[in-house]
Scaffold this motif. Structure first.
Motif, PDB file in Angstrom:
ATOM      1  N   VAL A  42       0.845  -1.189   0.000  1.00 30.84           N
ATOM      2  CA  VAL A  42       0.000   0.000   0.000  1.00 30.84           C
ATOM      3  C   VAL A  42       0.883   1.242   0.000  1.00 30.84           C
ATOM      4  O   VAL A  42       1.789   1.369   0.823  1.00 30.84           O
ATOM      5  CB  VAL A  42      -0.943   0.008   1.221  1.00 30.84           C
ATOM      6  CG1 VAL A  42      -1.703   1.322   1.313  1.00 30.84           C
ATOM      7  CG2 VAL A  42      -1.920  -1.157   1.119  1.00 30.84           C
ATOM      8  N   THR A  43       0.638   2.122  -0.969  1.00 35.84           N
ATOM      9  CA  THR A  43       1.329   3.414  -0.985  1.00 35.84           C
ATOM     10  C   THR A  43       0.255   4.488  -0.973  1.00 35.84           C
ATOM     11  O   THR A  43      -0.721   4.383  -1.692  1.00 35.84           O
ATOM     12  CB  THR A  43       2.227   3.585  -2.224  1.00 35.84           C
ATOM     13  OG1 THR A  43       1.419   3.397  -3.392  1.00 35.84           O
ATOM     14  CG2 THR A  43       3.363   2.595  -2.238  1.00 35.84           C
ATOM     15  N   ALA A  44       0.429   5.478  -0.137  1.00 35.41           N
ATOM     16  CA  ALA A  44      -0.558   6.553  -0.044  1.00 35.41           C
ATOM     17  C   ALA A  44       0.164   7.789   0.472  1.00 35.41           C
ATOM     18  O   ALA A  44       1.402   7.824   0.488  1.00 35.41           O
ATOM     19  CB  ALA A  44      -1.692   6.141   0.892  1.00 35.41           C
ATOM     20  N   THR A  45      -0.612   8.790   0.891  1.00 28.69           N
ATOM     21  CA  THR A  45       0.012   9.966   1.498  1.00 28.69           C
ATOM     22  C   THR A  45      -0.720  10.282   2.788  1.00 28.69           C
ATOM     23  O   THR A  45      -1.895   9.950   2.943  1.00 28.69           O
ATOM     24  CB  THR A  45      -0.047  11.206   0.592  1.00 28.69           C
ATOM     25  OG1 THR A  45      -1.415  11.544   0.351  1.00 28.69           O
ATOM     26  CG2 THR A  45       0.658  10.991  -0.720  1.00 28.69           C
ATOM     27  N   ARG A  84       2.272  19.383   0.975  1.00 33.90           N
ATOM     28  CA  ARG A  84       1.236  19.281   2.007  1.00 33.90           C
ATOM     29  C   ARG A  84       0.960  17.830   2.374  1.00 33.90           C
ATOM     30  O   ARG A  84       0.208  17.560   3.296  1.00 33.90           O
ATOM     31  CB  ARG A  84      -0.041  19.958   1.515  1.00 33.90           C
ATOM     32  CG  ARG A  84       0.139  21.460   1.362  1.00 33.90           C
ATOM     33  CD  ARG A  84      -0.896  22.134   0.469  1.00 33.90           C
ATOM     34  NE  ARG A  84      -2.191  21.524   0.469  1.00 33.90           N
ATOM     35  CZ  ARG A  84      -3.320  22.168   0.740  1.00 33.90           C
ATOM     36  NH1 ARG A  84      -3.294  23.435   1.081  1.00 33.90           N
ATOM     37  NH2 ARG A  84      -4.468  21.548   0.678  1.00 33.90           N
ATOM     38  N   ARG A  85       1.520  16.911   1.625  1.00 33.76           N
ATOM     39  CA  ARG A  85       1.295  15.494   1.898  1.00 33.76           C
ATOM     40  C   ARG A  85       2.643  14.799   2.069  1.00 33.76           C
ATOM     41  O   ARG A  85       3.608  15.120   1.369  1.00 33.76           O
ATOM     42  CB  ARG A  85       0.547  14.815   0.748  1.00 33.76           C
ATOM     43  CG  ARG A  85      -0.742  15.482   0.337  1.00 33.76           C
ATOM     44  CD  ARG A  85      -1.846  15.398   1.356  1.00 33.76           C
ATOM     45  NE  ARG A  85      -2.284  14.036   1.636  1.00 33.76           N
ATOM     46  CZ  ARG A  85      -3.274  13.738   2.488  1.00 33.76           C
ATOM     47  NH1 ARG A  85      -3.923  14.690   3.120  1.00 33.76           N
ATOM     48  NH2 ARG A  85      -3.615  12.488   2.713  1.00 33.76           N
ATOM     49  N   PRO A 137       4.432  11.263   1.551  1.00 30.79           N
ATOM     50  CA  PRO A 137       4.203   9.943   0.973  1.00 30.79           C
ATOM     51  C   PRO A 137       4.568   8.832   1.962  1.00 30.79           C
ATOM     52  O   PRO A 137       5.549   8.955   2.695  1.00 30.79           O
ATOM     53  CB  PRO A 137       5.116   9.917  -0.252  1.00 30.79           C
ATOM     54  CG  PRO A 137       6.159  10.948   0.007  1.00 30.79           C
ATOM     55  CD  PRO A 137       5.528  11.986   0.884  1.00 30.79           C
ATOM     56  N   ARG A 180       4.380   4.278   2.740  1.00 20.06           N
ATOM     57  CA  ARG A 180       4.111   2.947   2.198  1.00 20.06           C
ATOM     58  C   ARG A 180       4.155   1.919   3.317  1.00 20.06           C
ATOM     59  O   ARG A 180       4.737   2.164   4.380  1.00 20.06           O
ATOM     60  CB  ARG A 180       5.098   2.579   1.096  1.00 20.06           C
ATOM     61  CG  ARG A 180       6.517   2.330   1.559  1.00 20.06           C
ATOM     62  CD  ARG A 180       7.348   1.753   0.404  1.00 20.06           C
ATOM     63  NE  ARG A 180       8.765   1.815   0.677  1.00 20.06           N
ATOM     64  CZ  ARG A 180       9.453   0.826   1.266  1.00 20.06           C
ATOM     65  NH1 ARG A 180       8.839  -0.275   1.652  1.00 20.06           N
ATOM     66  NH2 ARG A 180      10.744   0.961   1.474  1.00 20.06           N
ATOM     67  N   LEU A 231      -5.898   2.122   4.808  1.00 17.23           N
ATOM     68  CA  LEU A 231      -5.959   3.456   4.212  1.00 17.23           C
ATOM     69  C   LEU A 231      -6.633   4.442   5.170  1.00 17.23           C
ATOM     70  O   LEU A 231      -6.187   5.580   5.328  1.00 17.23           O
ATOM     71  CB  LEU A 231      -6.715   3.408   2.876  1.00 17.23           C
ATOM     72  CG  LEU A 231      -5.943   2.768   1.721  1.00 17.23           C
ATOM     73  CD1 LEU A 231      -6.857   2.505   0.543  1.00 17.23           C
ATOM     74  CD2 LEU A 231      -4.768   3.648   1.287  1.00 17.23           C
ATOM     75  N   TYR A 268      -4.999   7.859   6.500  1.00 16.36           N
ATOM     76  CA  TYR A 268      -5.595   9.177   6.273  1.00 16.36           C
ATOM     77  C   TYR A 268      -5.897   9.894   7.596  1.00 16.36           C
ATOM     78  O   TYR A 268      -6.070  11.107   7.624  1.00 16.36           O
ATOM     79  CB  TYR A 268      -6.859   9.056   5.403  1.00 16.36           C
ATOM     80  CG  TYR A 268      -6.569   8.569   4.004  1.00 16.36           C
ATOM     81  CD1 TYR A 268      -5.352   8.881   3.364  1.00 16.36           C
ATOM     82  CD2 TYR A 268      -7.474   7.787   3.292  1.00 16.36           C
ATOM     83  CE1 TYR A 268      -5.077   8.428   2.088  1.00 16.36           C
ATOM     84  CE2 TYR A 268      -7.196   7.329   2.007  1.00 16.36           C
ATOM     85  CZ  TYR A 268      -5.997   7.653   1.410  1.00 16.36           C
ATOM     86  OH  TYR A 268      -5.719   7.203   0.146  1.00 16.36           O
ATOM     87  N   THR A 281       8.111   7.936   3.157  1.00 18.28           N
ATOM     88  CA  THR A 281       9.050   7.605   2.083  1.00 18.28           C
ATOM     89  C   THR A 281       9.724   8.849   1.512  1.00 18.28           C
ATOM     90  O   THR A 281      10.345   8.803   0.461  1.00 18.28           O
ATOM     91  CB  THR A 281       8.358   6.824   0.941  1.00 18.28           C
ATOM     92  OG1 THR A 281       7.348   7.636   0.364  1.00 18.28           O
ATOM     93  CG2 THR A 281       7.760   5.533   1.443  1.00 18.28           C
TER      94      THR A 281
END
Lengths: 135, 418
Positions: free
Chosen positions: A51-54, A80-81, A83, A85, A99, A103, A131
């Protein structure tokens, strides 16, 4: 009975042919490395995805520029985010819950790449790390 | 105006630029990396997904992690990174190249270097490039722009998304948009096969049940102020089936319809561009038609993996350093793209040493054979279990294959896929 799979372990995308031999045993062909066999087993019995997100960057107010009113368009400048994982492939059925947890995070800056932001996420033993270093 | 002088200047501070610059530093040459963004890293910084570095680091990293490893190496050397700096013109002045730059911190800079490595990367094709009919509402983005908005700026550009084109950025964005709570209704591809990597079809579309319409053309974009929907028309036997057109309501359209090497600076400098790659023609040393100007990475031809980019960039840096040391290329053999091959890069090989070649096929084929002919004689055959245009093929040719070219004048190397 054989089944066609595409290995997603790396960008090579080997086309695997998987056959169930005996109870729980698989015969895998078409893989270019041993990870193809591992992928086929996991994909059939317990699928996982990295899972990769911010996550939200909580910027400490240190000057006027950093304190732009929320909601104001502020393209460019400090990101502003942050990253993030998962450190390993995560059980696919738990990805939506992961997720949600990502968030909900608020990451204090500065942050170093590799910092653990969520340890042992959802009790899986897998961490979520930043990351990117934002200094 | 600030004057600066270096042995070498690298235009672009992404993966290619950093990898090339490190080669100069390793040989004790002075070097500047000119980057228009505020930090080094280039497009990797917005590619937060994993899959980078498998060849380079033998592990799977996200884009920013991959970039940071190179940035750390750059910071440990004497390389001068000039960030927030844009090159606006490059000229040749005698033995030197003069780069006119504008920098937010330093103002106008005239930078002189003996060698230049072009590493500007590529740009996305946009709506104008593919001429989609319809009105001009808000909500049409290129996939990479949407990626930047979501991953760096923290803005989600819409809720109901249709993606046009099945390039990798579009596929990655299908997953990304799904993971931030959007509904991706379709990916529409004009060709009968997807243009992104197979693994991305599996993990970015199939996982989310996103339909992929192959052999379908977007024939209209509706909406007055904001996108309201798109019209999709199937293509059968090369003909548009207008009676089978259908509409998909959406508020956002993302375009992932290919990348074009960004060569405006190169063209103004007088560099010849290969129409098949939209990148410069380069010789076996990755040097353009202007002596001392080299090219690597996505500005030369669009690669699928950053690992290939850095590998090529290292060679460009090393060749440029050799050129600075006074070494000039020897005999070279012209390389021709034969049947079923879209292009081969570079367009020349040196018969006296190993040559790394990158090529793309025009066809999707199982059990294909890559055939290398030197002056119409087969010198190498490689079996390929599966080839497709989206997956670049690499090939190394050395003295063993090219020996005959040393004696024959005007040799031609032809690479084909059977």
């Amino acid at each position: 009975m054989s089944q066609e799979l595409i290995c997603i372990t790396c960008p090579m995308g080997c086309h695997l042919t998987v056959e169930k031999v005996a109870d729980g045993e698989l015969s895998v062909s078409g893989n270019r490395c041993p990870r193809g066999v591992v992928y086929a087993r996991e994909e059939l019995f317990a699928p996982k995805r990295t899972v990769t997100a911010t996550a939200r960057a909580a910027r400490a107010c240190s000057g006027e520029a950093a304190c732009a009113p929320s909601g104001e368009a502020r393209l460019g400048g400090a990101p502003r985010r942050v990253p993030v994982r998962s450190t390993a492939a995560f059980p696919k059925d738990k990805v939506p819950a992961l997720l949600e947890a990502i968030y909900a995070l608020e990451v204090e800056l500065p942050v170093e790449s590799g910092k653990v932001l969520l340890a042992d996420a959802l009790g899986t033993g897998i961490d979520v790390i930043a990351t990117r270093s934002i200094r | 105006m600030k004057e600066m002088r270096f042995d070498a200047a690298v235009v672009g501070g992404g993966a290619a630029g950093m990898a090339a610059a490190l080669e100069f530093a390793a040989r004790g040459l002075t070097c500047a990396v000119i980057e228009r963004e505020e930090q080094l890293g280039g497009i990797l910084m917005q590619c937060i997904h994993n899959g980078f570095g498998l060849i380079e680091f033998n592990e799977e990293l996200s884009g920013p992690e991959f970039a940071e490893r190179f940035e750390e190496k750059v910071r440990k050397t004497a390389i001068t990174p000039l960030c927030s700096t844009t090159v606006i013109e490059m000229e040749v002045e005698g033995e030197e190249k003069v780069l006119s730059c504008v920098s937010s911190g330093l103002g106008v800079i005239r930078l002189r270097a003996k060698a230049v490595v072009l590493a500007m990367g590529c740009r996305e094709r946009n709506r104008g490039n593919i001429r989609i009919p319809g009105s001009r509402p808000a909500g049409v983005y290129t996939a990479g722009l949407a990626q930047r908005l979501v991953n760096i700026e923290g803005y989600v550009p819409g809720k109901d998304v249709v993606i046009i084109g099945s390039g990798d950025i579009g596929l990655i964005m299908a997953r990304r948009m799904s993971w931030v709570g959007c509904k991706v209704h379709a990916v529409v591809e004009i060709l009968p096969y997807p243009s992104g990597l197979t693994r991305n079809i599996v993990q970015c579309l199939n996982d989310f049940g996103i339909p992929l319409y192959l052999s379908h053309l977007t024939t209209n974009i509706y909406g007055k102020d904001r996108v309201e929907g798109v019209e999709i028309t199937p293509i059968e036997n090369g003909a548009l089936m207008l009676e089978k057109s259908f509409k998909i309501p959406c508020d956002t359209v993302l375009l992932s319809v290919g990348l074009v090497p960004e060569n405006e600076l190169s063209k103004n400098m007088g560099i010849e561009i290969n129409p098949m790659t939209n990148g410069p023609y380069v010789d076996a040393c990755l040097m353009t038609n202007i002596p001392g100007v080299f090219a690597c990475g996505n500005v030369l031809h669009v690669h699928d993996l950053v690992d290939f980019v850095v590998e090529e960039a290292r060679r460009a840096g090393a060749f440029a350093a050799e050129w600075l040391a006074g070494k000039r290329g020897g005999k070279e053999v012209r390389v021709k793209a034969g049947p079923n091959v879209r292009y081969v890069s570079p367009s020349k090989v040196a018969p006296a040493r190993d040559n790394k070649l990158y090529l793309r096929t025009l066809v999707v084929k199982n059990d294909a054979v890559l055939e290398v002919k030197l002056n119409n004689k087969i010198v190498r055959q490689v079996k390929k279990s599966h080839v497709q245009p989206s997956e670049m093929i690499t090939l190394t040719l050395g003295q063993a294959e090219l020996e005959a070219a040393a004696s024959a004048p005007d040799s031609v190397l032809e690479i084909s896929i059977q």
